[in-house]
Design an enzyme around this catalytic site. Structure first.
Site, PDB file in Angstrom:
ATOM      1  N   LYS A  91       0.960  -1.276  -0.013  1.00 41.31           N
ATOM      2  CA  LYS A  91       0.045  -0.132   0.003  1.00 41.31           C
ATOM      3  C   LYS A  91       1.008   1.254  -0.037  1.00 41.31           C
ATOM      4  CE  LYS A  91      -3.726   1.771   2.785  1.00 41.31           C
ATOM      5  NZ  LYS A  91      -4.823   1.359   3.893  1.00 41.31           N
ATOM      6  N   SER A  98      -9.867  -1.055   6.984  1.00 42.07           N
ATOM      7  CA  SER A  98      -9.093  -0.759   5.681  1.00 42.07           C
ATOM      8  C   SER A  98      -8.305  -2.118   5.234  1.00 42.07           C
ATOM      9  CB  SER A  98      -8.057   0.152   5.805  1.00 42.07           C
ATOM     10  OG  SER A  98      -9.101   1.483   5.347  1.00 42.07           O
ATOM     11  N   SER A 117      -9.634   1.372   2.878  1.00 38.66           N
ATOM     12  CA  SER A 117      -8.828   2.083   1.946  1.00 38.66           C
ATOM     13  C   SER A 117      -7.364   1.132   1.137  1.00 38.66           C
ATOM     14  CB  SER A 117      -8.153   3.374   2.863  1.00 38.66           C
ATOM     15  OG  SER A 117      -7.437   2.484   3.624  1.00 38.66           O
TER      16      SER A 117
HETATM   17  N1  GLN Z   1     -13.546   3.726   6.151  1.00 44.13           N
HETATM   18  C1  GLN Z   1     -12.835   4.064   7.632  1.00 44.13           C
HETATM   19  C2  GLN Z   1     -12.517   5.469   7.381  1.00 44.13           C
HETATM   20  O1  GLN Z   1     -12.605   6.060   6.428  1.00 44.13           O
HETATM   21  C3  GLN Z   1     -11.362   3.154   8.028  1.00 44.13           C
HETATM   22  C4  GLN Z   1     -10.321   3.589   6.958  1.00 44.13           C
HETATM   23  C5  GLN Z   1      -9.331   2.723   7.573  1.00 44.13           C
HETATM   24  O2  GLN Z   1      -9.170   1.793   8.215  1.00 44.13           O
HETATM   25  N2  GLN Z   1      -8.043   3.246   7.052  1.00 44.13           N
HETATM   26  O3  GLN Z   1     -11.827   5.947   8.010  1.00 44.13           O
END
Ligand code: GLN
Length: 486
Positions: free
Chosen positions: A79, A178, A154
């Site tokens: 990532k 994520s 994400s």
């Molecule tokens: N979807 C969640 C957010 O927008 C979690 C994102 C994540 O785990 N980085 O914060």
């Protein structure tokens, strides 16, 4: 079977036997990426030269009978949130465009030491804020199971690259889901370890008390093998736990007979997709057939988790993202008059809408006069959520639930509906608030062939048992062997 369809450990066995070379495997990944990434768009940056050089070095070690780790020579992806020395790292934001880190994140060093060629940097939601990769400044990633749909987020680029067999495995990060949600939407195993299990040093910070690094792979054993390489204490991360990691593969085949598995009442809610619910309930019955006992548990503060998360995560983000001022990293508004204007214009141009929204929310929640009402109260509710889990784990060995309330949705479908997007994490983010480990496991498909994920939540530092629970199910089904049609 194509070379790129092998699991990490199958490839490793062939490398060990001398039946294949790491250079061949790396070239196969590069060819696969050339073939499909125009459609999938998982990669922000390919590092062909770096990957091939690492593969050559790996082959030399294997030839000398001296592999650096069981996964020496297995190509993987990262990532774009992990600092990689000499390779641009943007966190999918314009504000970091052109930023070349001067050092590697600890987990990147560990993977390099273990001999894994790093294929490149993978797309994500900007600063990991999102559930669909649509907030990436560089355009969305497409789901290899259905190209008009999101791979989740994400860590959507990581998920899509592994599911599309452009890499054999990947690292993601998980602040509220994520790793697990994109794993669920692309038929992968994804594990968010216990907070403190894996070093965050050199990982671009979103919400530091929630962020955790973890593996994403196509099988349970691969996930265990990848976790093994990164689960260790790091003196460079003050929240890294000085806890020795067990052998995560030793007890994988141990089964679930005699285990008590909790089913939280609050995790089967109105409005969740009926196919997801039916498939997860079927998986629960499978666990009973395999000899586990299902126990209904209650996590009564679950209904406050989303609100708590959306106060704490933006609060921490607003503080963490203060460092992007145009002076130290990446983008700078050069035509601005004076320092203040340069700060303002750099941040105005550099951050996307979702990131700005989080910074504003967080700044508001932390501001004098509101701090007690919002931030402090959210911290207290966080404690209640953590206690819910501690109480449940007095009765059960692990907790089972859906990972995501819905399968992969269409790109664009929720882009204008913030709350619908935030709801994608209802089942995943309590785990981050509690600091416990969570895993998503492929458990079936919808009628239109979209993957469905089962979530396994565990006690702190109980990842080995969670992997064993996941493996017991995997052994009974062929879900993790099914390949995305792209
Ligand atoms: N979807 C969640 C957010 O927008 C979690 C994102 C994540 O785990 N980085 O914060």
């Amino acid at each position: 079977m194509a070379l790129t369809d092998l699991s990490m450990l199958e490839l490793a066995a062939k490398l060990a036997a001398g039946a294949l070379s790491s250079v061949e495997a790396t070239r196969a990944c590069l060819a696969r990426a050339a073939q499909v990434d125009g459609k999938v768009k998982a990669f922000l940056r390919l590092d062909e030269k770096g990957a091939l050089a690492a593969a050559e070095a790996s082959d030399a070690r294997r030839k000398a009978g001296n592999p650096a780790s069981p996964l020496d020579g297995v190509p993987i992806g990262l990532k774009d949130i992990f600092l990689t020395e000499g390779v641009e790292t943007t966190c999918a934001s314009r504000i970091l465009q052109g930023f070349i880190p001067p050092y590697d994140a600890t987990v990147v060093s560990l993977l390099k030491q273990a001999g894994l060629p790093i294929m490149g940097k993978l797309n994500m939601d900007e600063f990991a804020m999102g559930s669909s990769t649509e907030s990436s400044a560089y355009g969305p990633t497409h789901n290899p199971w259905a190209l008009d749909r999101t791979p989740g987020g994400s860590s959507g680029g990581s998920a899509a690259a592994v599911a599309a067999r452009e890499v054999f495995g990947a690292l993601g990060t998980d602040t509220g889901g994520s790793i697990r949600q994109p794993a669920a939407l692309t038929n992968l195993v994804g594990l968010k370890p216990t907070y403190g299990r894996v070093s965050r040093y050199g990982v671009i910070a979103f919400a530091s008390s929630l962020d955790q690094v973890g593996p994403m792979a196509r099988t349970v054993a691969d996930t265990a093998a990848l976790l093994q390489l990164i689960a260790r204490h790091d003196p460079l991360d003050s929240t890294s736990a000085p806890v020795e990691a067990p052998d995560y593969r030793e007890d994988l085949e141990g089964g679930v007979r005699g285990l008590k598995l909790g089913v939280p009442r609050e995790y089967f809610i109105d409005g969740m997709d009926p196919e997801v619910e039916a498939t997860v309930r079927e998986a629960l019955r499978d666990y009973e057939r395999m000899g586990a006992t299902l126990v209904e548990v209650s996590l009564p503060h679950t209904k406050y988790a989303l609100a708590t998360y959306y106060l704490l995560a933006p609060a921490e983000a607003s503080s963490n993202l203060a460092r992007y001022d145009g002076v130290r990293y990446g983008l700078r508004a050069k035509d601005a008059k004076g320092l203040r204007e340069m700060y303002g214009q750099t941040r105005e141009r550099g951050f996307g809408a979702e990131v700005k929204r989080r910074i504003m929310l967080g700044t508001y929640a932390l501001s004098a006069g509101y701090y007690d009402a919002y931030y402090l109260r959210a911290q207290k509710v966080r404690t209640l959520i953590r206690q819910d889990f501690s109480r449940a784990f007095e009765q059960v060995d692990a907790i089972l639930s859906p990972t995501s309330p819905v399968p992969a949705f269409k790109l664009g479908e929720k882009a204008d509906d913030l709350l619908a997007m935030y709801l994608m994490d209802v089942f995943t983010l309590p785990c981050n608030l509690a600091g416990i480990p969570g895993l998503s496991l492929p458990c079936g498909f919808t009628k239109s062939n979209l993957p469905i994920g089962l979530q396994i939540l565990g006690k702190p530092f109980d990842e080995a048992r969670m992997l064993r629970i996941a493996r017991a199910f995997e052994r009974e089904h062929d879900f993790t062997r099914r390949l995305a049609p792209v």
